[in-house]
Enzyme design. Structure first.
Site, short mmCIF file in Angstrom:
data_model
loop_
_atom_site.label_atom_id
_atom_site.label_comp_id
_atom_site.label_asym_id
_atom_site.label_seq_id
_atom_site.Cartn_x
_atom_site.Cartn_y
_atom_site.Cartn_z
N ASP A 16 0.87 -1.18 0.00
CA ASP A 16 0.00 0.00 0.00
C ASP A 16 0.91 1.23 0.00
OD1 ASP A 16 -1.64 2.13 0.68
OD2 ASP A 16 -2.83 0.99 2.12
N HIS A 17 0.92 1.93 -1.12
CA HIS A 17 1.87 3.04 -1.24
C HIS A 17 1.48 4.25 -0.39
CE1 HIS A 17 5.30 4.94 -2.72
NE2 HIS A 17 5.21 4.72 -4.01
N ARG A 18 0.30 4.19 0.23
CA ARG A 18 -0.04 5.28 1.16
C ARG A 18 0.79 5.15 2.43
NH1 ARG A 18 -6.12 4.30 2.25
NH2 ARG A 18 -5.17 2.28 2.56
#
Ligand code: CAO
Length: 629
Positions: free
Chosen positions: A601-603
């Protein structure tokens, strides 16, 4: 206490106008200016506000009735006999034309820009300030957006210049003459000559049997205005005033009516074309014989223009509306306001009103539908997400088919996958890891494992290695908090293991992986996988995971992009190990290479964290002795 009869105010001389919505019910308490009914003529729809506050005691009309000025609408019980039931001022006024902001000379080179004539409206809300101090603006750029309960309108810059100071903020209330801002300009013009509202283009009321050009009338000087809808096709019979095309600039949408009755002979524009005044729309063959009739005004009407002044276009309207994705959006000002307040794109709302008009109930129903759809699931993207639904196809037309009901788990998986895919910005990273030594060790330990009653596959090694990597790179052992403002760091290491079952995909969770040995993990993995396949997993056995491993190693494939199992932030996909020639500096050596794919999850995780996690994981799998360190 007094009973007031509210009557239809001056509606610009329109007669027998349809009542398309009654916005109140007997017993409702209303405030002055609350919308009580919506009327619709062939030119406009308009909310009729109550001139008084009180309690509705009787309705004197119903939807579908036709009314003219003075027709009784309803009776209201008021505190005292007050306002006239038929106000002197028309209750419905046209939203103001796009006059540029008025300006007063300020200090040298500076112009004090004030609110222009906004059709007599007072204390109108400033809903947007479009500029900042220091910003350069061009003549015509929007400075602020105002919104009354009847219309929203942009106030454009009267000339180009730099914003020196701003005299108001969002939420302020303004009237004509209120200060907006100070604009500096090298060539500050003389005090503004207020622009006249655009004049209607003269046009024949009847083409008298002749073929005439249909042209874009005066649309307030706007150029390059987009055609968003062509309402007629060649061969159509139209009556004077029927809409032929709908234009939309960045400031307004406006219907262009037929200048005469007759037959559309040809059309020379299409949706997407850009037009200006005088652009030829097509040709119309007039009804009957004779010379063209005397010139009569014909002008575009805006969606919000009230009939009182419907013959004057007001292209500055509507700017604050969410831009409809379709020209078909048909709704009154109050409905548009409600939609905006609720964040609803009217283009997505199904209309139930007459002639496809969207009502307040349609907007509320849409919101209700979205809210109810939340969490209920379904494989489709949620309504309101802006993602077009996948069209239904009757596959039987192509050959024999069989309908099989989806299991509960498959439906749940579909929902979760859609949710995770749509919510999480995924990145997937790939690597081939040399597991030659690990595999040799695993094989060497197989007999011991069997003696201990367990089957030692690569999965326990992967579990152990992932636990070590989660410890070494704790940025992967987190979840995004639902408040969107916190990251939850976990001090435990539980790892989920995707299991392919006849009922669908299940993910049992092995707890405290970092504290367990390989045999213990092997035993637990087999037990949980069996329970999953037998449909005997308990809910708690599928909860609390920090990370997931999805191994397709026994099945095959060289790589895939696993979907993060939210609220976790990472997942490891494992493909089938294969012997490959690997350059050792001198020769190619046969090495057992395990293809791995890591989605995250690149967040929550950035590429650097992921790189470190993956490198560490690879180092541990390549040399399992590192697990002892
Ligand atoms: N490369 C080569 N061989 C592999 C391998 C790999 N990456 N992974 C497993 N194998 C071998 C095993 O070693 C075993 O062979 P041996 O008996 O000779 O040792 C054989 O394949 C069968 O293994 P298994 O499937 O019985 O056991 P496992 O521990 O590898 O996997 C489980 C367990 C539960 C992960 C697996 O059964 C499963 O369900 N996998 C599917 C998961 C899935 O569907 N993921 C997709 C989710 S997203 O759509």
């Amino acid at each position: 206490m007094a009973i007031e009869t509210i009557k239809v105010p001056d509606i610009g001389g329109a007669e027998n106008v349809d009542v398309i919505e009654i916005s109140v019910a007997v017993g409702d308490t209303i405030n002055a200016e609350d919308s009580i009914i919506v009327l619709e003529s062939d030119k406009a729809s308009m909310d009729i506000p109550s001139p008084v506050a009180g309690k509705v005691v009787k309705l004197l009309i119903k939807e579908g009735d036709q009314v003219s000025e003075g027709a009784p609408i309803l009776e209201v019980e008021t505190e005292s006999a007050g306002a006239s039931s038929t106000p002197d001022e028309p209750a419905v006024t046209e939203a103001p034309a796009p006059a540029p902001a008025a300006e007063k000379a300020g200090s040298a080179g500076e112009i004090n820009v004030t609110v222009p004539d906004i059709g007599g409206s007072e204390n109108v809300d400033v809903i947007e300030v479009c500029v900042k101090v220091g910003q350069e603006v061009n003549e015509g750029d929007s400075l602020i957006v105002l919104e009354s309960d009847k219309a929203s309108m942009e106030v454009p810059a009267p000339h180009s210049g730099k914003v020196v100071s701003i005299a108001l903020k969002e939420g302020d209330k303004v009237s004509e003459g209120s200060d907006v801002l100070v604009l500096s300009s090298e060539a500050a013009p003389a005090p503004a000559e207020k622009e006249e509202p655009p004049k209607a283009a003269p046009a024949p009321a009847s083409a008298g049997g002749q073929t005439v050009d249909l042209k874009v009338p005066d649309i307030g000087g706007a150029e390059g205005v987009e055609v968003i809808e062509v309402c007629v096709k060649e061969g159509d019979e139209v009556s004077e005033g029927d809409s032929i095309v709908v234009l939309e600039s960045d400031k307004a949408s406006m219907e262009i009516p037929a200048e005469a009755s007759g037959k559309i002979v040809s059309l020379s524009i299409k949706v997407g074309d850009k037009v200006a005044q005088g652009h030829i729309i097509g040709k119309l063959k007039g009804e009957g014989a004779g010379a063209p009739a005397a010139e009569a005004p014909a002008a575009p009407k805006t969606e919000k223009a009230a009939p009182a002044q419907a013959a004057q276009p007001a292209p500055a309207l509507q700017a604050a509306e969410p831009a409809p994705t379709s020209g078909d959006v048909y709704a009154g000002p109050a409905v548009r306001k409600l939609a905006r307040q609720m964040g609803v794109d009217l283009a997505e709302v199904k209309s139930s009103g007459p002639k496809g008009r969207i009502t307040k109930d349609d907007v509320r129903g849409f919101v209700k539908g979205v809210m109810q759809g939340r969490g209920k699931g379904g494989s489709a993207a949620p309504a309101g997400s802006g993602i077009p639904a996948i069209p239904a196809v009757d596959f039987a037309q192509f050959g024999e088919v069989e309908m099989v009901k989806m299991s509960k788990i498959k439906k749940l998986t579909a929902t979760n996958m859609s949710r995770n895919w749509l919510n999480i910005p995924h990145v997937t990273q790939f690597d081939d890891v040399d597991i030659t030594e690990m595999e040799a060790f695993r094989k060497a330990m197989k007999a011991d494992a069997e003696k201990a009653g367990v089957r030692l596959t690569p999965v326990p090694f992967l579990l152990k290695a992932c636990a070590a990597a989660l410890k070494a790179e704790p940025s992967f052992n987190v979840s995004m908090h639902a408040d969107g403002e916190h990251i939850v760091h976990k001090k435990f290491i539980n790892i989920g293991m995707a299991v392919d079952t006849p009922n669908g995909l299940m993910v049992p969770v092995i707890r405290d992986v970092d504290k367990k040995g390989l045999f213990e993990l092997a035993e637990e993995a087999v037990t949980l996988a069996k329970k999953a396949r037998d449909g005997k997993l308990l809910p708690k056995e599928m909860q609390g995971g920090c990370f997931t491993i999805s191994s397709l190693g026994a099945i095959g494939g060289t790589g895939f992009t696993p979907i993060v199992n939210a609220p976790e932030v990472g997942i490891l996909g494992v493909s089938r190990a294969d012997m490959k020639p690997v350059w050792n500096g001198n020769d190619f050596e046969p090495r057992l290479m395990l293809p791995l794919c890591l989605s995250y999850d690149h967040r929550a995780i950035n590429g650097g964290d992921a790189g470190r996690f993956f490198t560490y994981l690879a180092s541990v799998l390549s040399d399992v002795r590192r697990l002892l360190l």
